[in-house]
Design a protein around this motif. Structure first.
Motif, mmCIF file in Angstrom:
data_model
loop_
_atom_site.group_PDB
_atom_site.id
_atom_site.type_symbol
_atom_site.label_atom_id
_atom_site.label_comp_id
_atom_site.label_asym_id
_atom_site.label_seq_id
_atom_site.Cartn_x
_atom_site.Cartn_y
_atom_site.Cartn_z
ATOM 1 N N GLU A 32 0.863 -1.053 -0.053
ATOM 2 C CA GLU A 32 -0.165 -0.005 0.038
ATOM 3 C C GLU A 32 0.979 1.392 -0.007
ATOM 4 O O GLU A 32 1.858 1.361 0.746
ATOM 5 C CB GLU A 32 -0.848 -0.042 1.148
ATOM 6 C CG GLU A 32 -1.940 1.117 1.422
ATOM 7 C CD GLU A 32 -3.006 0.878 0.873
ATOM 8 O OE1 GLU A 32 -3.898 1.897 0.502
ATOM 9 O OE2 GLU A 32 -3.467 -0.446 0.461
ATOM 10 N N ASN A 34 0.430 5.573 -1.068
ATOM 11 C CA ASN A 34 -0.332 6.675 -1.509
ATOM 12 C C ASN A 34 -1.750 6.339 -1.574
ATOM 13 O O ASN A 34 -2.433 6.542 -2.739
ATOM 14 C CB ASN A 34 0.440 7.285 -3.019
ATOM 15 C CG ASN A 34 -0.080 8.722 -3.468
ATOM 16 O OD1 ASN A 34 -0.446 9.214 -2.461
ATOM 17 N ND2 ASN A 34 0.065 8.742 -4.499
ATOM 18 N N HIS A 38 -0.330 -1.414 -4.809
ATOM 19 C CA HIS A 38 0.611 -1.609 -5.958
ATOM 20 C C HIS A 38 1.217 -2.851 -6.221
ATOM 21 O O HIS A 38 1.330 -3.498 -4.847
ATOM 22 C CB HIS A 38 1.834 -0.727 -5.698
ATOM 23 C CG HIS A 38 1.349 0.698 -5.780
ATOM 24 N ND1 HIS A 38 1.518 1.699 -6.901
ATOM 25 C CD2 HIS A 38 1.017 1.717 -4.716
ATOM 26 C CE1 HIS A 38 1.241 2.838 -6.452
ATOM 27 N NE2 HIS A 38 0.828 2.835 -5.103
ATOM 28 N N ARG A 96 0.004 2.978 -11.409
ATOM 29 C CA ARG A 96 -1.500 3.317 -11.214
ATOM 30 C C ARG A 96 -2.179 3.184 -12.343
ATOM 31 O O ARG A 96 -1.823 3.643 -13.497
ATOM 32 C CB ARG A 96 -1.351 4.764 -10.516
ATOM 33 C CG ARG A 96 -2.810 5.220 -10.257
ATOM 34 C CD ARG A 96 -2.862 6.546 -9.678
ATOM 35 N NE ARG A 96 -2.361 6.741 -8.543
ATOM 36 C CZ ARG A 96 -2.823 7.024 -7.344
ATOM 37 N NH1 ARG A 96 -4.138 7.405 -7.617
ATOM 38 N NH2 ARG A 96 -2.297 7.205 -6.297
ATOM 39 N N THR A 101 -2.089 -3.224 -10.116
ATOM 40 C CA THR A 101 -2.248 -2.079 -9.322
ATOM 41 C C THR A 101 -3.533 -1.598 -9.334
ATOM 42 O O THR A 101 -4.154 -1.606 -10.322
ATOM 43 C CB THR A 101 -1.142 -1.044 -9.557
ATOM 44 O OG1 THR A 101 0.221 -1.397 -9.498
ATOM 45 C CG2 THR A 101 -1.155 0.119 -8.922
ATOM 46 N N ASP A 109 -6.919 11.259 -10.343
ATOM 47 C CA ASP A 109 -5.852 10.440 -9.780
ATOM 48 C C ASP A 109 -4.847 9.988 -10.498
ATOM 49 O O ASP A 109 -4.121 9.059 -10.528
ATOM 50 C CB ASP A 109 -6.684 9.027 -9.283
ATOM 51 C CG ASP A 109 -7.619 9.447 -8.361
ATOM 52 O OD1 ASP A 109 -7.336 10.228 -7.452
ATOM 53 O OD2 ASP A 109 -8.864 8.977 -8.025
ATOM 54 N N TYR A 110 -4.726 10.677 -11.813
ATOM 55 C CA TYR A 110 -3.552 10.283 -12.529
ATOM 56 C C TYR A 110 -2.633 11.552 -13.171
ATOM 57 O O TYR A 110 -1.869 11.407 -14.009
ATOM 58 C CB TYR A 110 -4.166 9.429 -14.048
ATOM 59 C CG TYR A 110 -4.733 8.398 -13.678
ATOM 60 C CD1 TYR A 110 -3.975 7.116 -13.575
ATOM 61 C CD2 TYR A 110 -6.193 8.233 -13.360
ATOM 62 C CE1 TYR A 110 -4.573 5.805 -13.351
ATOM 63 C CE2 TYR A 110 -6.738 6.946 -12.965
ATOM 64 C CZ TYR A 110 -6.096 5.698 -13.201
ATOM 65 O OH TYR A 110 -6.620 4.606 -12.843
ATOM 66 N N LEU A 115 1.077 10.895 -9.542
ATOM 67 C CA LEU A 115 2.130 9.573 -9.949
ATOM 68 C C LEU A 115 3.326 9.699 -9.455
ATOM 69 O O LEU A 115 3.907 8.726 -8.816
ATOM 70 C CB LEU A 115 2.182 9.580 -11.381
ATOM 71 C CG LEU A 115 0.682 9.107 -12.244
ATOM 72 C CD1 LEU A 115 1.020 9.480 -13.662
ATOM 73 C CD2 LEU A 115 0.132 7.680 -11.936
ATOM 74 N N ARG A 117 4.051 11.032 -6.490
ATOM 75 C CA ARG A 117 3.855 10.512 -4.908
ATOM 76 C C ARG A 117 3.869 8.983 -5.011
ATOM 77 O O ARG A 117 4.380 8.232 -3.917
ATOM 78 C CB ARG A 117 2.741 11.048 -4.422
ATOM 79 C CG ARG A 117 2.832 12.517 -3.870
ATOM 80 C CD ARG A 117 1.876 13.156 -2.991
ATOM 81 N NE ARG A 117 0.428 12.943 -3.559
ATOM 82 C CZ ARG A 117 -0.007 13.996 -4.256
ATOM 83 N NH1 ARG A 117 0.647 14.931 -4.614
ATOM 84 N NH2 ARG A 117 -1.324 13.786 -4.852
ATOM 85 N N ASP A 118 3.226 8.151 -5.819
ATOM 86 C CA ASP A 118 3.278 6.761 -5.770
ATOM 87 C C ASP A 118 4.622 6.360 -6.055
ATOM 88 O O ASP A 118 4.895 5.455 -5.099
ATOM 89 C CB ASP A 118 2.409 6.219 -7.259
ATOM 90 C CG ASP A 118 0.998 6.238 -7.070
ATOM 91 O OD1 ASP A 118 0.392 6.778 -6.205
ATOM 92 O OD2 ASP A 118 0.336 6.263 -8.030
ATOM 93 N N ILE A 122 6.287 4.370 -2.969
ATOM 94 C CA ILE A 122 6.706 3.021 -3.009
ATOM 95 C C ILE A 122 8.025 2.844 -2.447
ATOM 96 O O ILE A 122 8.314 1.881 -1.600
ATOM 97 C CB ILE A 122 6.756 2.778 -4.460
ATOM 98 C CG1 ILE A 122 5.264 2.518 -4.893
ATOM 99 C CG2 ILE A 122 7.458 1.274 -4.840
ATOM 100 C CD1 ILE A 122 5.034 2.320 -6.403
#
Length: 181
Positions: A32, A34, A38, A96, A101, A109-110, A115, A117-118, A122
């Protein structure tokens, strides 16, 4: 780090999203970051529980491989296998909306900041504050964004097929709408 349940279904890219990779020597992990789940591919078993801790304890740097559109971790399978004997932790997440994922519905959200921050989260979930990024296609654009938004966390960037072009005067979507309507 919280382990997440793994559903027994196929992802949109046709690859299984359970722990079994279709490529011998590549293993899936889930974490998990953000606020979404994933799927990560690497040559390290149990990456989410102790694999990344062992790599970090040995001083191995983290290298994140970011795929393009419409791709998945699978784009990096040859690189992951080739690097498994090297003193690095090589990880290819499904970005994402792709593969195993989470696939949020909102276009908000894209965005590049979300992205980016994802990617940062991670790395943090794997126990790393600093990391290298390798990106291809849209993954290269994201790699440049991560390095601009989080320069203290990025040790190096390797962008493939999308060169860094600097910051535009206007947003890309605005320029495209002005030109093409």
């Amino acid at each position: 780090m919280e382990l997440l349940p793994v559903p027994d279904i196929q992802s949109l890219d046709g690859m299984p999203i359970d722990q079994s990779s279709p490529i011998r020597g590549i293993h899936f992990s889930f974490l998990e970051a953000n606020n979404i789940r994933h799927r990560l591919a690497s040559t390290v078993r149990n990456l989410e529980s102790n694999g990344s801790k062992e790599a970090k304890a040995r001083g191995y740097p983290l290298v994140l491989f970011l795929h393009g559109f419409p791709e998945s971790w699978y784009s990096w399978r040859h690189q992951l296998l080739a690097l498994q004997t090297q003193p690095i932790l090589a990880v290819a997440p499904d970005m994402r909306g792709y593969g195993g994922t989470t696939q949020p519905q909102s276009s908000e959200d894209y965005t590049q900041p979300v992205l980016a921050r994802d990617v940062l989260f991670i790395a943090r979930q794997l126990g790393y504050q600093k990391f290298f990024i390798v990106g291809h296609d849209w993954g290269a654009m994201l790699a440049w964004s991560v390095s601009l938004l989080y320069p203290k966390n990025v040790l190096g960037v390797f962008g493939m097929s999308v060169p860094y072009v600097g910051l535009g005067q206007r947003a890309l979507l605005t320029m495209l709408q002005e030109k093409y309507g």
